[in-house]
Motif scaffolding. Structure first.
Motif, PDB file in Angstrom:
ATOM      1  N   PHE A 171      84.051 -43.581  25.430  1.00 57.55           N
ATOM      2  CA  PHE A 171      85.102 -43.857  26.390  1.00 57.55           C
ATOM      3  C   PHE A 171      84.555 -44.567  27.626  1.00 57.55           C
ATOM      4  N   ILE A 172      83.382 -44.191  28.060  1.00 57.76           N
ATOM      5  CA  ILE A 172      82.765 -44.872  29.210  1.00 57.76           C
ATOM      6  C   ILE A 172      82.525 -46.342  28.882  1.00 57.76           C
ATOM      7  N   MET A 173      81.940 -46.592  27.724  1.00 53.92           N
ATOM      8  CA  MET A 173      81.640 -47.975  27.336  1.00 53.92           C
ATOM      9  C   MET A 173      82.921 -48.783  27.112  1.00 53.92           C
ATOM     10  N   SER A 174      83.893 -48.177  26.457  1.00 57.82           N
ATOM     11  CA  SER A 174      85.140 -48.878  26.181  1.00 57.82           C
ATOM     12  C   SER A 174      85.915 -49.164  27.464  1.00 57.82           C
ATOM     13  N   GLY A 175      85.995 -48.177  28.352  1.00 58.61           N
ATOM     14  CA  GLY A 175      86.690 -48.373  29.622  1.00 58.61           C
ATOM     15  C   GLY A 175      86.026 -49.437  30.468  1.00 58.61           C
ATOM     16  N   PHE A 176      84.695 -49.406  30.524  1.00 64.03           N
ATOM     17  CA  PHE A 176      83.953 -50.415  31.278  1.00 64.03           C
ATOM     18  C   PHE A 176      84.220 -51.805  30.703  1.00 64.03           C
ATOM     19  N   GLY A 177      84.200 -51.907  29.382  1.00 67.61           N
ATOM     20  CA  GLY A 177      84.473 -53.190  28.728  1.00 67.61           C
ATOM     21  C   GLY A 177      85.860 -53.718  29.048  1.00 67.61           C
ATOM     22  N   LYS A 178      86.842 -52.834  29.020  1.00 67.26           N
ATOM     23  CA  LYS A 178      88.211 -53.260  29.337  1.00 67.26           C
ATOM     24  C   LYS A 178      88.324 -53.719  30.785  1.00 67.26           C
ATOM     25  N   LEU A 179      87.727 -52.968  31.692  1.00 61.33           N
ATOM     26  CA  LEU A 179      87.847 -53.287  33.117  1.00 61.33           C
ATOM     27  C   LEU A 179      87.056 -54.526  33.524  1.00 61.33           C
ATOM     28  N   THR A 180      86.043 -54.890  32.755  1.00 62.34           N
ATOM     29  CA  THR A 180      85.280 -56.097  33.073  1.00 62.34           C
ATOM     30  C   THR A 180      85.820 -57.327  32.345  1.00 62.34           C
ATOM     31  N   ASP A 181      86.849 -57.141  31.518  1.00 68.60           N
ATOM     32  CA  ASP A 181      87.520 -58.260  30.856  1.00 68.60           C
ATOM     33  C   ASP A 181      89.020 -57.972  30.784  1.00 68.60           C
TER      34      ASP A 181
END
Length: 128
Positions: free
Chosen positions: A18-28
């Motif tokens: 969830f941390i990695m997925s959320g970070f990915g969404k918020l940076t793109d």
């Protein structure tokens, strides 16, 4: 292995995706919004930000064991909701696997919601 160590490992394993997925969404945001448009989600840009924040902040809360029971409930519901929104094409074997993976993750979060974070957590330190 002591239960508190197992709970710590469980929190790490559940939180990292969830941390990695959320970070990915918020940076793109634009890419995520475009992806969400394909699923017909309303207000795709706002939805991308909200989903990214739920994943990132919820994942971080579980990782460090802060308000773990609440975060676990939120992420369990989120995992089931995302399975229902994005992984119901059961004719596609990968979608069926992703659907079942999301349900399994939700099960892990429900167990964490019932058990709590354990003593190796911010919640555990506050209770001591």
């Amino acid at each position: 292995m002591p239960a508190n160590i197992v709970l710590l490992v469980a929190r790490i394993l559940l939180a990292i995706i969830f941390i990695m997925s959320g970070f990915g969404k918020l940076t793109d945001i634009a890419g995520t919004a475009s992806y969400f448009t394909g699923y017909g989600l309303p207000m795709p840009t706002a939805t991308a930000v909200i989903v990214g924040l739920i994943e990132l902040l919820g994942g971080l809360a579980v990782l460090v064991g802060f308000q773990t029971r609440i975060a676990a409930w939120v992420l369990a519901i989120f995992a089931v909701a995302s399975a229902l929104v994005a992984h119901t094409d059961f004719a596609d074997q990968m979608q069926m696997i992703n659907f079942m993976k999301n349900l399994a993750i939700a099960g892990g979060f429900l167990a964490l919601a019932v058990e709590g974070a354990g003593s190796i957590s911010l919640d555990g330190r506050r209770a001591a």
